[in-house]
Design a protein around this motif. Structure first.
Motif, mmCIF file in Angstrom:
data_model
loop_
_atom_site.group_PDB
_atom_site.id
_atom_site.type_symbol
_atom_site.label_atom_id
_atom_site.label_comp_id
_atom_site.label_asym_id
_atom_site.label_seq_id
_atom_site.Cartn_x
_atom_site.Cartn_y
_atom_site.Cartn_z
ATOM 1 N N LYS A 195 16.453 67.269 17.938
ATOM 2 C CA LYS A 195 16.276 68.638 17.416
ATOM 3 C C LYS A 195 14.980 68.755 16.614
ATOM 4 O O LYS A 195 14.963 69.244 15.473
ATOM 5 C CB LYS A 195 17.488 69.049 16.573
ATOM 6 N N MET A 196 13.907 68.289 17.210
ATOM 7 C CA MET A 196 12.591 68.349 16.583
ATOM 8 C C MET A 196 11.608 69.043 17.515
ATOM 9 O O MET A 196 11.789 69.055 18.729
ATOM 10 C CB MET A 196 12.062 66.943 16.266
ATOM 11 N N SER A 197 10.565 69.613 16.927
ATOM 12 C CA SER A 197 9.507 70.232 17.715
ATOM 13 C C SER A 197 8.318 69.285 17.806
ATOM 14 O O SER A 197 8.178 68.344 17.017
ATOM 15 C CB SER A 197 9.057 71.550 17.074
ATOM 16 N N LYS A 198 7.473 69.554 18.766
ATOM 17 C CA LYS A 198 6.280 68.712 18.945
ATOM 18 C C LYS A 198 5.344 68.823 17.754
ATOM 19 O O LYS A 198 4.702 67.848 17.358
ATOM 20 C CB LYS A 198 5.562 69.137 20.234
ATOM 21 N N THR A 199 5.264 70.026 17.153
ATOM 22 C CA THR A 199 4.385 70.221 15.996
ATOM 23 C C THR A 199 4.902 69.488 14.759
ATOM 24 O O THR A 199 4.130 69.166 13.862
ATOM 25 C CB THR A 199 4.248 71.725 15.673
ATOM 26 N N PHE A 200 6.206 69.233 14.700
ATOM 27 C CA PHE A 200 6.750 68.481 13.566
ATOM 28 C C PHE A 200 6.388 66.998 13.688
ATOM 29 O O PHE A 200 6.076 66.343 12.698
ATOM 30 C CB PHE A 200 8.269 68.631 13.505
ATOM 31 N N VAL A 201 6.406 66.485 14.910
ATOM 32 C CA VAL A 201 6.027 65.080 15.126
ATOM 33 C C VAL A 201 4.524 64.912 15.000
ATOM 34 O O VAL A 201 4.038 63.923 14.447
ATOM 35 C CB VAL A 201 6.502 64.612 16.522
ATOM 36 N N TYR A 202 3.757 65.911 15.521
ATOM 37 C CA TYR A 202 2.295 65.904 15.405
ATOM 38 C C TYR A 202 1.870 67.120 14.581
ATOM 39 O O TYR A 202 1.460 68.142 15.125
ATOM 40 C CB TYR A 202 1.639 65.989 16.787
ATOM 41 N N PRO A 203 1.964 67.048 13.237
ATOM 42 C CA PRO A 203 1.613 68.210 12.406
ATOM 43 C C PRO A 203 0.142 68.583 12.497
ATOM 44 O O PRO A 203 -0.227 69.729 12.300
ATOM 45 C CB PRO A 203 1.978 67.751 10.984
ATOM 46 N N LYS A 204 -0.731 67.630 12.802
ATOM 47 C CA LYS A 204 -2.153 67.894 12.981
ATOM 48 C C LYS A 204 -2.515 67.624 14.429
ATOM 49 O O LYS A 204 -1.860 66.839 15.116
ATOM 50 C CB LYS A 204 -2.993 67.003 12.071
ATOM 51 N N LYS A 205 -3.590 68.284 14.864
ATOM 52 C CA LYS A 205 -4.039 68.081 16.242
ATOM 53 C C LYS A 205 -4.508 66.649 16.416
ATOM 54 O O LYS A 205 -5.316 66.143 15.647
ATOM 55 C CB LYS A 205 -5.185 69.044 16.565
ATOM 56 N N ARG A 206 -3.951 65.981 17.434
ATOM 57 C CA ARG A 206 -4.300 64.591 17.680
ATOM 58 C C ARG A 206 -5.728 64.477 18.182
ATOM 59 O O ARG A 206 -6.203 65.281 18.966
ATOM 60 C CB ARG A 206 -3.362 63.984 18.735
ATOM 61 N N LYS A 207 -6.420 63.442 17.704
ATOM 62 C CA LYS A 207 -7.762 63.141 18.199
ATOM 63 C C LYS A 207 -7.618 62.452 19.543
ATOM 64 O O LYS A 207 -6.927 61.451 19.671
ATOM 65 C CB LYS A 207 -8.497 62.230 17.214
ATOM 66 N N VAL A 208 -8.273 63.001 20.554
ATOM 67 C CA VAL A 208 -8.157 62.450 21.895
ATOM 68 C C VAL A 208 -8.968 61.171 21.992
ATOM 69 O O VAL A 208 -10.161 61.160 21.687
ATOM 70 C CB VAL A 208 -8.646 63.469 22.944
ATOM 71 N N GLY A 209 -8.319 60.082 22.364
ATOM 72 C CA GLY A 209 -9.001 58.804 22.489
ATOM 73 C C GLY A 209 -9.902 58.782 23.710
ATOM 74 O O GLY A 209 -9.751 59.557 24.648
ATOM 75 N N LYS A 210 -10.877 57.865 23.682
ATOM 76 C CA LYS A 210 -11.838 57.768 24.774
ATOM 77 C C LYS A 210 -11.144 57.446 26.086
ATOM 78 O O LYS A 210 -11.490 57.962 27.140
ATOM 79 C CB LYS A 210 -12.871 56.692 24.445
ATOM 80 N N TYR A 211 -10.117 56.596 26.002
ATOM 81 C CA TYR A 211 -9.432 56.189 27.234
ATOM 82 C C TYR A 211 -8.585 57.306 27.813
ATOM 83 O O TYR A 211 -8.158 57.240 28.958
ATOM 84 C CB TYR A 211 -8.562 54.957 26.974
ATOM 85 N N GLU A 212 -8.339 58.385 27.020
ATOM 86 C CA GLU A 212 -7.553 59.495 27.531
ATOM 87 C C GLU A 212 -8.403 60.448 28.360
ATOM 88 O O GLU A 212 -7.892 61.277 29.089
ATOM 89 C CB GLU A 212 -6.906 60.265 26.378
ATOM 90 N N THR A 213 -9.733 60.381 28.245
ATOM 91 C CA THR A 213 -10.603 61.282 28.969
ATOM 92 C C THR A 213 -11.364 60.601 30.092
ATOM 93 O O THR A 213 -11.949 61.248 30.927
ATOM 94 C CB THR A 213 -11.623 61.927 28.007
ATOM 95 N N GLN A 214 -11.373 59.283 30.094
ATOM 96 C CA GLN A 214 -12.016 58.578 31.191
ATOM 97 C C GLN A 214 -11.436 57.179 31.306
ATOM 98 O O GLN A 214 -10.849 56.665 30.376
ATOM 99 C CB GLN A 214 -13.527 58.503 30.975
ATOM 100 N N VAL A 215 -11.613 56.577 32.467
ATOM 101 C CA VAL A 215 -11.109 55.246 32.698
ATOM 102 C C VAL A 215 -12.264 54.273 32.565
ATOM 103 O O VAL A 215 -13.300 54.450 33.187
ATOM 104 C CB VAL A 215 -10.490 55.140 34.105
ATOM 105 N N ILE A 216 -12.127 53.252 31.737
ATOM 106 C CA ILE A 216 -13.231 52.357 31.414
ATOM 107 C C ILE A 216 -13.012 51.007 32.054
ATOM 108 O O ILE A 216 -12.000 50.358 31.821
ATOM 109 C CB ILE A 216 -13.357 52.194 29.883
ATOM 110 N N ASN A 217 -13.941 50.569 32.863
ATOM 111 C CA ASN A 217 -13.823 49.301 33.568
ATOM 112 C C ASN A 217 -13.895 48.130 32.588
ATOM 113 O O ASN A 217 -14.823 48.026 31.801
ATOM 114 C CB ASN A 217 -14.937 49.183 34.611
ATOM 115 N N GLY A 218 -12.902 47.248 32.638
ATOM 116 C CA GLY A 218 -12.917 46.049 31.822
ATOM 117 C C GLY A 218 -12.524 46.261 30.388
ATOM 118 O O GLY A 218 -12.463 45.319 29.605
ATOM 119 N N GLU A 219 -12.253 47.501 29.983
ATOM 120 C CA GLU A 219 -11.872 47.752 28.602
ATOM 121 C C GLU A 219 -10.480 48.373 28.548
ATOM 122 O O GLU A 219 -9.538 47.777 28.082
ATOM 123 C CB GLU A 219 -12.907 48.656 27.921
ATOM 124 N N ARG A 220 -10.372 49.577 29.075
ATOM 125 C CA ARG A 220 -9.064 50.229 29.070
ATOM 126 C C ARG A 220 -8.503 50.363 30.475
ATOM 127 O O ARG A 220 -7.336 50.594 30.658
ATOM 128 C CB ARG A 220 -9.210 51.600 28.408
#
Length: 277
Positions: A195-220
């Motif tokens: 019985k929780m909302s997404k905004t309660f778990v993430y009260p602030k906007k999450r910073k998007v990690g580098k691996y979330e926007t591209q796929v990195i060879n040999g790293e992520r």
């Protein structure tokens, strides 16, 4: 030219040389990420790096000062996307199909190695319904069993926050940590269960990690030929919109200059000889 060296930290390895690299689908973001497999466990590899730094390894200076950290991960999390897809249900009320292991993941895929880890087949019983098929056991992901298994995980993580006296806040923090390994549909079901909302778990906007926007060879992970899905697609669309806005602004400014220049004389006309009457 020698291959660059990298520094990998994991207190469970103790100099062992039986590590096998695997590129597996991340359960939340859907991109291929790098993992390390030992005969008895699977480890997630993450890179920690600052703005500046380098390492002195084997008499050479390595300009990449990043540090790779390997941490053990429950293989059932990595199996969740495959289990969800393999039951092939048409609606949420539909219970789906029972399928054998080789229909959950094809034999040739790297992810099939997860079934060979100790305790994984027994662990499937915690989140799946099982039956005996014609030749082998068949499995079907169970929402009820999965939520029960995840609630036990939340409780265990929550116990690691002794300073958070408010139980609901501690639970929200635990769910936030766990959500990094859950597909969005499973994450939303877990929020609904508590019985929780997404905004309660993430009260602030999450910073998007580098691996979330591209796929990195040999790293992520490994470089993909096509555009990444999920967050990666959303980010690329946002970038395209920004470029389009800049283009429109530039065209508008150029239009103003053209309008101002219309009807004005050339500067050379002021230096031309005047005709005599």
């Amino acid at each position: 030219m020698t291959d660059p060296h990298r520094l990998l930290v994991c207190h469970e390895f103790n100099g062992r040389d039986d590590l096998t690299p695997l590129f597996l689908q991340h359960p939340k973001y859907g991109v291929k990420c790098q993992y390390l497999r030992t005969p008895d466990a699977i480890f997630e590899v993450q890179k920690v790096s600052g703005e500046k730094g380098s390492w002195f390894i084997y008499g050479n200076v390595e300009p990449d000062g990043g540090l790779f950290v390997a941490t053990r991960v429950d293989p059932l999390f990595l199996l969740l996307p495959h289990l969800t897809k393999s039951r092939r249900r048409k609606t949420k009320k539909d219970t789906g199909m029972f399928v054998p292991l080789d229909q959950i993941i094809s034999l040739g895929e790297a992810a099939f190695e997860l079934f060979k880890l100790p305790g994984v087949l027994e662990g499937l019983g915690h989140i799946c319904e099982t039956r005996m098929g014609w030749d082998d056991k068949v499995y079907r992901l169970s929402d009820k069993k999965l939520l029960g298994w995840l609630k036990a995980k939340v409780s265990r993580i929550r116990s690691g926050f002794p300073l958070l006296t408010e139980e609901r806040l501690a639970t929200a923090n635990a769910i936030g940590i766990l959500s990094e390994y859950l597909p969005d549909t499973v994450f939303m079901d877990l929020l609904e269960e508590h019985k929780m909302s997404k905004t309660f778990v993430y009260p602030k906007k999450r910073k998007v990690g580098k691996y979330e926007t591209q796929v990195i060879n040999g790293e992520r992970g490994e470089v993909s030929n096509g555009p990444a899905k999920g967050r990666a697609g959303a980010m690329s669309l946002e970038k395209k919109q920004q470029i389009h806005k800049k283009k429109l602004r530039r065209e508008k400014e150029q239009g103003k200059f053209k309008k101002m220049a219309a009807g004005s004389k050339s500067i050379m006309s002021f230096f031309s000889k005047k005709s005599r009457a």
